[in-house]
Design a protein around this motif. Structure first.
Motif, short mmCIF file in Angstrom:
data_model
loop_
_atom_site.label_atom_id
_atom_site.label_comp_id
_atom_site.label_asym_id
_atom_site.label_seq_id
_atom_site.Cartn_x
_atom_site.Cartn_y
_atom_site.Cartn_z
N GLN A 1 0.82 -1.21 0.00
CA GLN A 1 0.00 0.00 0.00
C GLN A 1 0.85 1.25 0.00
N LYS A 2 2.00 1.15 0.62
CA LYS A 2 2.85 2.33 0.74
C LYS A 2 3.57 2.68 -0.55
N ARG A 3 3.62 1.70 -1.41
CA ARG A 3 4.40 1.92 -2.63
C ARG A 3 3.81 2.99 -3.52
N ILE A 4 4.70 3.65 -4.19
CA ILE A 4 4.26 4.66 -5.13
C ILE A 4 3.73 3.95 -6.38
N GLY A 5 2.76 4.54 -6.98
CA GLY A 5 2.32 4.02 -8.26
C GLY A 5 1.37 2.86 -8.14
N ASN A 6 0.74 2.71 -6.99
CA ASN A 6 -0.21 1.61 -6.87
C ASN A 6 -1.59 2.06 -7.33
N THR A 7 -1.54 2.94 -8.27
CA THR A 7 -2.74 3.53 -8.85
C THR A 7 -3.85 2.53 -9.10
N LEU A 8 -3.49 1.52 -9.87
CA LEU A 8 -4.51 0.62 -10.36
C LEU A 8 -5.06 -0.22 -9.23
N LEU A 9 -4.17 -0.54 -8.32
CA LEU A 9 -4.54 -1.32 -7.17
C LEU A 9 -5.64 -0.62 -6.38
N LEU B 1 -4.64 12.19 -17.55
CA LEU B 1 -5.55 11.05 -17.47
C LEU B 1 -6.93 11.45 -16.97
N ILE B 2 -6.94 12.26 -15.94
CA ILE B 2 -8.22 12.69 -15.37
C ILE B 2 -9.03 13.44 -16.42
N GLN B 3 -8.35 14.31 -17.11
CA GLN B 3 -9.02 15.10 -18.15
C GLN B 3 -9.61 14.21 -19.25
N ARG B 4 -8.79 13.28 -19.75
CA ARG B 4 -9.25 12.45 -20.84
C ARG B 4 -10.31 11.44 -20.39
N LEU B 5 -10.19 10.96 -19.17
CA LEU B 5 -11.19 10.01 -18.67
C LEU B 5 -12.54 10.70 -18.48
N CYS B 6 -12.49 11.94 -18.04
CA CYS B 6 -13.73 12.70 -17.92
C CYS B 6 -14.36 12.86 -19.30
N ARG B 7 -13.53 13.18 -20.25
CA ARG B 7 -14.02 13.39 -21.61
C ARG B 7 -14.59 12.08 -22.16
N CYS C 1 -10.99 8.14 -9.05
CA CYS C 1 -10.05 7.27 -8.35
C CYS C 1 -8.62 7.78 -8.50
N LEU C 2 -8.30 8.18 -9.70
CA LEU C 2 -6.96 8.72 -9.93
C LEU C 2 -6.75 10.00 -9.14
N PHE C 3 -7.80 10.77 -9.04
CA PHE C 3 -7.75 12.00 -8.26
C PHE C 3 -7.41 11.71 -6.79
N GLU C 4 -8.12 10.74 -6.24
CA GLU C 4 -7.86 10.33 -4.86
C GLU C 4 -6.42 9.83 -4.71
N GLU C 5 -6.03 9.04 -5.68
CA GLU C 5 -4.68 8.49 -5.69
C GLU C 5 -3.64 9.62 -5.68
#
Length: 505
Positions: free
Chosen positions: A6-14, A440-446, A455-459
DNA sequence: CTAGGGTTAG
């Protein structure tokens, strides 16, 4: 799932897993749930294990003593044989967390058979300086002074951190006290101070100090180049030209660095006539321009979208017999790509660079990949990515993936976006940076998948990356459209509490 | 202690 992961960086998808909405294609969900643990690169197996233990043991809000105690009382940590390299990597890992960094340092010191290198101490000083913990930094430096461990490199860190925080008087004060650290006030240390001040736009102060010190310390050619840079940085090219004269007066011939610095300043002012005049002057007076000079000019022309003109500069460089290097070629490939000359870029990449012995690096690949994506030849881009992965000469970075991700969005292939992100995180241990999140946030919204964007925002927030105001607004709007009240409230809350980054431009 | 890319984005 361990805390460690959990502490690791980049666990976005997780982290996405609990949030994945049913509207997402099942393949995406499948991809998201298979992320394995990522490891920091370039560590051997046993070091890797230690790394995991240590990073896993260090809590977020602990004091340095708590960190120290926890590591000291850990069995696995006590069995560790510490190398300088590992300590270096650990300090780097905690460069934004001075308490943990000091705790790790203290623990490492207590380990049997380990002695810190100067580099470790200097890094600790730098980390404290970065956190603006001046008192702690001074205290730490005092300790080093007692053990005669302060080098000019240590002083450099202190000065740069002070000056970077606007405390330039403190930087000068350290110079005044050099003797106390057993160091000399000589040309080298003076240049360090002057360069520090100039880089922080304090060229006037640097000037005053030089005049004060002149009778005791002789300036050298570096000193003048530092000032040329300082004046140019302040956009005062007149003074820079004047410094060239002053340099000559002191018996130093202005070198390619002196002229290139001024050329760069002209480029920023779009004074290209003056740029070419200076090029000719250099050729005439025996300090011919080099690869850096030409690359500077080309990059500046590129920024103005003058690609054909930039290519003429490249031709001029080759005619002059100047030896091209990797950075020049990267710039040239970029130019050719923007000018739509794909075959020529390919020829440079495949033939010219290897023939002339210029090594190919990540940026070279990135430029080629971006070019293919931009011209809708994604298959070639993917091929190059594969080549990069197997070549082992260089590894992909976040920039490698940007154009590839963009292409996916362009095609509307969200599944592929998920695959690429997974690859970034698992295969290459990359963590997403601010611009990638924003994109990513921008394109996913679009793409109407704001659940994922959220989720990415929270991340992003959890990684201490501050979102831009515009990103928040966009996401908020989308989330409201979908009646995601909880998320909306959370975004509004974050917008109020977090110091938001102003939008670019 | 002295000089140089890029990017996804209107």
């Amino acid at each position: 799932m361990s805390l460690l992961i959990q502490k690791r960086i980049g666990n976005t998808l997780l982290r996405l897993k609990p949030w994945v909405p049913t509207s997402l294609p099942t393949t995406v969900i499948k991809n998201l749930s298979t992320v394995s643990e990522q490891l920091p690169e370039a560590l051997d197996e046993s070091s890797q294990e230690i790394w995991n233990v240590i990073v896993g043991r260090v809590g977020d809000r602990d004091s340095e003593d708590e960190v120290f105690d926890r590591l000291s009382n850990d069995e696995a940590c006590n069995r560790v044989h510490l190398s300088d390299g590992l300590v270096h990597k650990l300090l780097h890992r905690f460069r934004d967390d001075w308490k943990s960094a000091l705790g790790v340092l203290k623990w490492a010191e207590s380990c049997r058979g380990h002695r810190h290198s100067n580099d470790s101490f200097d890094m600790a000083v730098d980390i404290l300086g970065k956190a603006k913990k001046w008192d702690r930094m001074k205290e730490f430096v005092e300790r080093l002074r007692g053990d005669q461990l302060v080098t000019l490199n240590t002083i450099a860190k202190i000065m740069r951190r002070f000056a970077g925080a606007g405390e330039w008087e403190e930087a000068v004060a350290i110079f005044d006290k050099l003797g106390e650290f057993g160091l000399d006030k000589n040309t080298e240390s003076m240049n360090l101070l002057l360069d520090t001040l100039c880089k922080e736009k304090r060229v006037e102060q640097a000037r005053v100090i030089l005049l004060e010190l002149k009778s005791h310390i002789t300036p050298n050619a570096h000193t003048f180049n530092i000032f040329i840079h300082g004046w140019c940085k302040a956009n005062r090219v007149e003074e820079a030209l004047w410094t060239i004269q002053e340099m000559k007066g002191h018996g130093f011939r202005p070198c390619v660095i002196s002229y290139t610095t001024i050329i760069r300043c002209y480029c920023q002012q779009s004074e290209f006539v003056k740029v070419y005049e200076m090029l000719s002057e250099m050729e005439a007076n025996g300090s011919p321009p080099n690869s850096i000079t030409y690359t500077t000019i080309m990059a500046s022309l590129n920024a103005q979208k003058e690609f054909e003109e930039a290519l003429r500069v490249a031709t001029r460089m080759k005619r002059s017999g100047c030896q091209p290097d990797t950075l020049f070629y990267n710039c040239l490939i970029h130019t050719l790509a923007r000018a739509g000359r794909l075959e020529e870029a390919e020829r440079v990449f495949r033939v010219e660079m290897p023939e002339l012995g210029a090594s190919i690096n990540t940026s070279t690949y990135n430029s080629m990949i971006a070019m293919y994506c931009h011209h809708d030849e994604e298959h070639k881009a993917i091929e190059l990515l594969k080549e990069m992965e197997s070549s082992k000469l260089c590894n992909p970075d976040v920039h490698t993936y940007h154009p590839l991700l963009k292409s996916c969005f362009k095609r509307g292939d969200v599944v592929e976006v998920g695959k690429l992100l997974k690859e970034m995180v698992t295969k290459h241990h990359l963590s997403l940076d601010e611009s990638t999140y924003t994109f990513l946030i921008q394109r996913l919204c679009r793409a109407n998948i704001c659940e994922w964007a959220y989720c990415l925002f929270e991340e992003m927030i959890s990684q201490d990356i501050t979102p831009r105001h515009r990103t928040c607004l966009l996401l908020l709007e989308e989330v409201k459209k979908k009646n995601m009240h909880e998320s909306a409230e959370r975004i509004e809350h974050i917008m109020k509490t977090v110091k938001l980054t102003a939008p670019v431009k």
